[in-house]
Motif scaffolding. Sequence first.
Motif, PDB file in Angstrom:
ATOM      1  N   UNK A   1       0.818  -1.218   0.000  1.00  4.82           N
ATOM      2  CA  UNK A   1       0.000   0.000   0.000  1.00  4.82           C
ATOM      3  C   UNK A   1       0.855   1.273   0.000  1.00  4.82           C
ATOM      4  N   UNK A   2       1.954   1.256   0.736  1.00  5.71           N
ATOM      5  CA  UNK A   2       2.819   2.436   0.793  1.00  5.71           C
ATOM      6  C   UNK A   2       3.418   2.735  -0.587  1.00  5.71           C
ATOM      7  N   UNK A   3       3.894   1.699  -1.286  1.00  2.00           N
ATOM      8  CA  UNK A   3       4.442   1.895  -2.626  1.00  2.00           C
ATOM      9  C   UNK A   3       3.366   2.394  -3.581  1.00  2.00           C
ATOM     10  N   UNK A   4       2.170   1.864  -3.431  1.00  2.00           N
ATOM     11  CA  UNK A   4       1.061   2.283  -4.290  1.00  2.00           C
ATOM     12  C   UNK A   4       0.729   3.754  -4.062  1.00  2.00           C
ATOM     13  N   UNK A   5       0.713   4.170  -2.793  1.00  2.00           N
ATOM     14  CA  UNK A   5       0.429   5.575  -2.487  1.00  2.00           C
ATOM     15  C   UNK A   5       1.512   6.494  -3.058  1.00  2.00           C
ATOM     16  N   UNK A   6       2.764   6.077  -2.979  1.00  2.00           N
ATOM     17  CA  UNK A   6       3.854   6.875  -3.551  1.00  2.00           C
ATOM     18  C   UNK A   6       3.666   6.988  -5.061  1.00  2.00           C
ATOM     19  N   UNK A   7       3.305   5.898  -5.713  1.00  2.00           N
ATOM     20  CA  UNK A   7       3.079   5.934  -7.156  1.00  2.00           C
ATOM     21  C   UNK A   7       1.941   6.886  -7.514  1.00  2.00           C
ATOM     22  N   UNK A   8       0.875   6.857  -6.724  1.00  2.00           N
ATOM     23  CA  UNK A   8      -0.249   7.761  -6.972  1.00  2.00           C
ATOM     24  C   UNK A   8       0.177   9.221  -6.824  1.00  2.00           C
ATOM     25  N   UNK A   9       0.949   9.511  -5.785  1.00  2.00           N
ATOM     26  CA  UNK A   9       1.448  10.872  -5.577  1.00  2.00           C
ATOM     27  C   UNK A   9       2.326  11.318  -6.736  1.00  2.00           C
TER      28      UNK A   9
ATOM     29  N   UNK B   1      12.654  10.442  -5.184  1.00  2.00           N
ATOM     30  CA  UNK B   1      11.624   9.436  -5.450  1.00  2.00           C
ATOM     31  C   UNK B   1      11.114   9.551  -6.890  1.00  2.00           C
ATOM     32  N   UNK B   2      10.933  10.766  -7.351  1.00  2.00           N
ATOM     33  CA  UNK B   2      10.466  10.985  -8.719  1.00  2.00           C
ATOM     34  C   UNK B   2      11.480  10.414  -9.707  1.00  2.00           C
ATOM     35  N   UNK B   3      12.751  10.699  -9.494  1.00  2.00           N
ATOM     36  CA  UNK B   3      13.811  10.213 -10.386  1.00  2.00           C
ATOM     37  C   UNK B   3      13.906   8.687 -10.359  1.00  2.00           C
ATOM     38  N   UNK B   4      13.770   8.110  -9.193  1.00  2.00           N
ATOM     39  CA  UNK B   4      13.840   6.656  -9.075  1.00  2.00           C
ATOM     40  C   UNK B   4      12.666   5.993  -9.786  1.00  2.00           C
ATOM     41  N   UNK B   5      11.509   6.611  -9.734  1.00  2.00           N
ATOM     42  CA  UNK B   5      10.318   6.010 -10.324  1.00  2.00           C
ATOM     43  C   UNK B   5      10.258   6.217 -11.840  1.00  2.00           C
ATOM     44  N   UNK B   6      10.560   7.438 -12.303  1.00  2.00           N
ATOM     45  CA  UNK B   6      10.421   7.753 -13.724  1.00  2.00           C
ATOM     46  C   UNK B   6      11.738   7.704 -14.502  1.00  2.00           C
ATOM     47  N   UNK B   7      12.851   7.614 -13.800  1.00  2.00           N
ATOM     48  CA  UNK B   7      14.137   7.547 -14.488  1.00  2.00           C
ATOM     49  C   UNK B   7      14.658   8.887 -14.951  1.00  2.00           C
ATOM     50  N   UNK B   8      14.032   9.955 -14.537  1.00  2.00           N
ATOM     51  CA  UNK B   8      14.493  11.313 -14.841  1.00  2.00           C
ATOM     52  C   UNK B   8      13.985  12.264 -13.776  1.00  2.00           C
ATOM     53  N   UNK B   9      14.642  13.382 -13.650  1.00  2.00           N
ATOM     54  CA  UNK B   9      14.293  14.321 -12.588  1.00  2.00           C
ATOM     55  C   UNK B   9      13.011  15.070 -12.943  1.00  2.00           C
ATOM     56  N   UNK B  10      12.360  15.656 -11.957  1.00  2.00           N
ATOM     57  CA  UNK B  10      11.156  16.463 -12.234  1.00  2.00           C
ATOM     58  C   UNK B  10      11.488  17.645 -13.158  1.00  2.00           C
ATOM     59  N   UNK B  11      12.662  18.247 -12.973  1.00  2.00           N
ATOM     60  CA  UNK B  11      13.061  19.376 -13.797  1.00  2.00           C
ATOM     61  C   UNK B  11      13.183  18.952 -15.268  1.00  2.00           C
TER      62      UNK B  11
END
Length: 150
Positions: free
Chosen positions: A95-103, A136-146
């Motif tokens: 559930x925690x991983x799922x919530x992070x993905x949703x965020x 977290x964004x970079x780890x999930x999407x493979x690139x930075x938010x910027x």
Amino acid sequence: MAETINALLTELTHQDRWQPASLRSWLIQLSILFFRASDPPETRTLTPSQQNALAALMENARPDTWLKPRDMAKAVGLSPDYFSRVFHRSHAISPRQWLVQERLSYAVVLLQETPLRIGEIAQRLGYANPHLFSRQFSAYFGRSPRSYRL
């Protein structure tokens, strides 16, 4: 379970008298084995009504609120620990991983549709530290938010 029954029979035949404490211990072990055998853990998943309750919670929750797994567990009427196990079996993710993905998915929407700075987006999503959000964004999407915004 057969091993436990055989061990019980062996112990009982080697004793002159049955020891009440020993017998009680073996009976408790047998009852636990029977209960586990009757409801194998791998078949327990969220019921359709629990999934509907969870979906309703997610629809009614604001994207910028920091939901917790215990809030999700309460919505479906399960203890937090049991809910985590059942959720993981149902969705193959905690559930925690799922919530992070949703965020993080909502962060993509904010990056694409608003001129908010990355620190403001992190704050809106409930991150106290914008660097944690970026990691977290970079780890999930493979690139930075910027770089995602560019």
